[in-house]
Motif scaffolding. Sequence first.
Motif, PDB file in Angstrom:
ATOM      1  N   ALA A  75       0.853  -1.190   0.000  1.00  0.00           N
ATOM      2  CA  ALA A  75       0.000   0.000   0.000  1.00  0.00           C
ATOM      3  C   ALA A  75       0.887   1.236   0.000  1.00  0.00           C
ATOM      4  CB  ALA A  75      -0.904   0.003   1.229  1.00  0.00           C
ATOM      5  N   SER A  76       0.342   2.352  -0.471  1.00  0.00           N
ATOM      6  CA  SER A  76       1.119   3.589  -0.420  1.00  0.00           C
ATOM      7  C   SER A  76       0.915   4.235   0.952  1.00  0.00           C
ATOM      8  CB  SER A  76       0.648   4.545  -1.512  1.00  0.00           C
ATOM      9  OG  SER A  76      -0.692   4.898  -1.297  1.00  0.00           O
ATOM     10  N   ASP A 113      -4.781   2.452  -4.213  1.00  0.00           N
ATOM     11  CA  ASP A 113      -4.317   2.570  -2.837  1.00  0.00           C
ATOM     12  C   ASP A 113      -3.354   1.447  -2.463  1.00  0.00           C
ATOM     13  OD1 ASP A 113      -5.983   4.855  -2.209  1.00  0.00           O
ATOM     14  OD2 ASP A 113      -7.652   3.451  -2.413  1.00  0.00           O
ATOM     15  N   LYS A 145     -11.229   0.235  -0.611  1.00  0.00           N
ATOM     16  CA  LYS A 145     -10.177   0.960  -1.320  1.00  0.00           C
ATOM     17  C   LYS A 145     -10.016   0.432  -2.748  1.00  0.00           C
ATOM     18  CE  LYS A 145      -8.641   3.284   2.316  1.00  0.00           C
ATOM     19  NZ  LYS A 145      -8.496   4.717   2.423  1.00  0.00           N
ATOM     20  N   THR A 154      -7.876  -2.422   3.717  1.00  0.00           N
ATOM     21  CA  THR A 154      -8.113  -2.244   2.281  1.00  0.00           C
ATOM     22  C   THR A 154      -9.599  -2.180   1.947  1.00  0.00           C
ATOM     23  OG1 THR A 154      -8.048  -4.624   1.963  1.00  0.00           O
ATOM     24  CG2 THR A 154      -5.995  -3.435   1.596  1.00  0.00           C
ATOM     25  N   SER A 165      -2.237   6.326   1.322  1.00  0.00           N
ATOM     26  CA  SER A 165      -3.551   5.688   1.439  1.00  0.00           C
ATOM     27  C   SER A 165      -3.948   5.475   2.894  1.00  0.00           C
ATOM     28  CB  SER A 165      -3.537   4.334   0.734  1.00  0.00           C
ATOM     29  OG  SER A 165      -2.748   3.425   1.471  1.00  0.00           O
ATOM     30  N   GLY A 169      -1.737   8.213  -6.482  1.00  0.00           N
ATOM     31  CA  GLY A 169      -2.992   8.059  -5.752  1.00  0.00           C
ATOM     32  C   GLY A 169      -4.132   7.476  -6.566  1.00  0.00           C
TER      33      GLY A 169
END
Lengths: 322, 253, 260
Positions: A121-122, A185, A136, A133, A125, A182
Motif C-alpha cells: 500500500a502507499s 491505494d 479501497k 483495504t 492511502s 494516488g
Amino acid sequence: MSSFTRRVLGGLTAAAVLGSAFGASAQETPVRIAYILADSMLPALYAQDEGYFTEAGLAADLIAVQSGPATVAAVVSGEADVGYAAPIPPINGRLNGVPVKMFLQLGQEVAPDKTYVWIVASRASGITDMAGTEGKKIGFNANGGLCELMWRDHLTAAGLSIDDVQPVVLPFPEQEAALQQGNIDATCTVNPFYASMTSNAELGAVMLATGTLVDLSQPLMSDAFFASDGWLAANGETAVKLAQVMDRARKELLADRATLEATAVKYMELTPEAAKSFNLPIVNDSMTMTADDVQRILDAMIKTGMTTGPLNGAEFVAEVEY
Amino acid sequence: MTRDRRIALWGLSVPLGLLVLWQVLALTQSTPLFPGPVKVGVAIWSNAPVILSELGITLLRAAAGFALACVTMIPLGIFLGRVRILGVILSPLMDMLATLPPPAIIPLVMLFAGTGDWAKIVIITYAAAVPLVMNSYEASLSIHPMLSRVARSLNLSRIETMRLIDWPSSLPMIVTGARLAIASSLLVSVTSEMLLSTNGIGTYLQRSQETFRVDAGLAGIAFISLAGLIVNAGMARLERRWLFWHYRDKTGD
Amino acid sequence: MNAALQFAERFRVPLCLLLVFGIWQAVHLAGVVPEKFFPSMPEIVGAFWRMLSDGTVITAWVTTFLRALIGLIAAASLGIALAILSDLSPVLSRGIRYVSDILQPIPPAAFVPMAVFMLGLGTKLYAFVIILVTVWPPYLNGVTALQAVSPVQVNTGRMFGLSRSQILWQVRLPAALPEIFTGIRYAATISLIAVIVSEMLAGRDGIGFMIYKKVYAMRSSDVFALMFLVACSGVLLNGLVALLRRALTGWHMRMMERPE
C-alpha cells in the motif's frame, strides 16, 4: 559510407539472417516455447544462449507473449508446443474445455523467506493492514492470475471478500506510478517492481502481505510448463529432454551468482544494481509435478470463489520423469 | 426501387457466404477457441444483457471524449489555418501524434489523468483530436478566395464573415473529420478500457480472453460493430440533413 | 512574412521536434509528475543514443518498418482490388460494403486477443490484423473516386473506341488515383500502429516487442525514446507515400496547382 548507413545495412543483414534462421534446423527436434517474461523462465533463455538445447538435439524457438492466456492460446493454436505461465491460465483453460496439461514446475514459494509476490500500500492511502483495504482501490495485473488469487486469499483471511474492494486491473509496470499518484491505494506486485517501490521514498510503500497464499507452510508452485494433451502424448521424449536442459541451466545459474545477474541484466534488462537483489524463485530442486501440487491451488481457487468445485488436480497434470 | 432492393438482397450473399466459410472452418477445428458463427450466436443471446450494459458505459465515455474534442479541436484547427506559420510548423506534429499507438500512450496519460473515467476520456479526446484538427485546418486553408471577396463587397464584419462564410464553407470537410473522429473515439474507448480496466465493453472483452470464452468475446465484438453501424448510419443521416446544399451542388453539376 | 513562412515550410519537421522537446522539458521541470516516471529530454536522447550505438534499435526498427510497409502495400493493393471489383458489379459492391460496414468499427485491440486464439502468434496474425485495419481507407476512397470520375472523361474514352476495361484501366483508375492515395496515406499511419500493437501482444522482435521489454524493465527513458522513434517513423512512412503519390499522380497536382 557514413556510419549511419552502415548501421542500417547491418540491421538489414541481421533481419535477413533472422528471417533465414526460421527455415533452418533439419535434424534437431523443434520445440517452440511461448513464455511471459518472468524470473523462472530465465534458465531457458540462458540455456538457449549457451547452446544447451542444441546439444540435447532440440531446436528451441522462444516466443515472448504478453499474458498468461496468450501463452495458452499459442499452445492451443499450434503456434507453440510448450507454454510457460503461472498455473492459473492453464487451469482456467482446461476448465473451459482447452485440452492442456502442466508437466514441469519451474518455481515455488514457501514461508517464511522464499516468497516472491507482495501486496503493497502507499503511505498516502493510510492503509496499514489487510483489513484496511476495505472499500479501497486495489490493483492487480490481470484477471484470473496468481495476483487475483493472492488478493482473494488474503482478503478472505482478513474477513473480507473481493466484493469489499474496488479492483483495478493494471499491468505491473504501471502500478508504481498509479500508487504514487494516488490512482490506486494498494496493489499486488512482483520483482523487480517490488524492489523499485520499496526504494521509492516518496511512495513510502507499506508491505501488507507476502506469498500467494496465507498458508505457505508447504511449497506452492508459482510457474509451470504446459502443453496440449496431444503434444504430450506424442512427444514424451522431447519433454524429458526439455526437462534435462532446464535442470542443467537451473543448477548452473543457482551455483553461479555472477552469471545469474548477468543473465537477468541481459534478458530482463535489469540495471546491474537491481540484478543484485534478483533471485530465482526455486524451492524444490526437482521440477516434477504431482497432482497434489495442483490440488492446493485448485482448493484455494474454490475456497475464495474464483471457481466452483469439486475439481481433481490429477486431471491437470502430466508427470514427466527426467 | 425494386432493382435497388434486389441488389441489396443479393449483396447480402457476400457476408452470408463469409459466415458459411467461417462456420466450415470452425467445424474443421476441434478446439473451443475457434467457435463458429452458430456458437457466437448462442453466446450473443445469453450474454446480451451484460454486454449491453457494459457497452452503454463505453459509448457514454466515447461520446464525452468526442464532444470534448469537438469543442476544443475544431476552433484550434481553424485558428491554425488562419495563423499560417503555426499551422505549417505543427502539421508534422499531427502526423507524429497520429502514429503513436494507444497502448503506448495510455501509460503516459495515466501519469497525468489517473485510471478513472477522466483518463479514458482524455485518451479518447486525443484520438478524436487528430482527424478533427487536420480537417478543420485543411478546410480553413482551402476556403475559396472568391468567398472572401463576396464578403468584402457585402460589407460583412469579421464576425459575420466567419459565421456566415467561413463556417458553412468549411463545414463539409469538418464533418468528414468528425466522421473519422467518431470512428476513432469508438475504437480507442474500447482499447483504453482493455488497458486501464474497471468497467465497459473493453473490460468485458479482456475478461472473456482471460477466461478463454472466445465465443462470448466475439459476441461482444458483434455488439461493438453494431453500435458502430448505428452511429455511422445516424451520422450519414445528419450529414444529409445539414449539408443538403453541399450534396445538391455536387449532384447538380 | 513570406520568407518566414518558407523557412517554416522547409524546416517544419526539426522545428516541430524542437517544440515538442521544449514542451516536454518544461513539463519535466514543472515537476507535475515524479521524475522517475517522466524523464528529462537529455536523458531520453541519451537513452536513444545508447540503443543506437549498440545496434539493437536499428535491427528492431528495420523489422517493424518493413512489416508496416509490406502490410501497407498488401492492404492497399487488396483495397484497390476490392474497389475495382465493386465497380464491376453492383451486387458485389453492395456485398463488400456490408462486410466493410460490419468489420470497420471493430478496434484491432479488441480483435487481437480473440485472433490470437484463432490464428496463433505468427505471420497469420500479423497479416490478419494489419489487413483488417488497413484495407478500408484505400477501398472506401477507391469506390467513391471511381464513381466520381467525370462523365466527360469517360465519354471521351468511349469516343476513342476504348473498351469498358480499357476505360477502367486507362481513364478511370488514373483519375481516381489521387483520392485513393489520400486513403493510403491514412492507412499508412494505421498499419504502423497495427504492427506495433501486434508486436507488443505476441512478439519475438520489432519495436513493439522492444517497448514491451523496456516497460517491464522499468527503463522509462528508453520507452519514451522508442515512442519518439515511432512518431518519427510515422512521418517517414507518410513521406514515402507522398513521394509515390507525386510520382504517380504528379499530373493531377500540377493541374490543380496546389503544392503538397
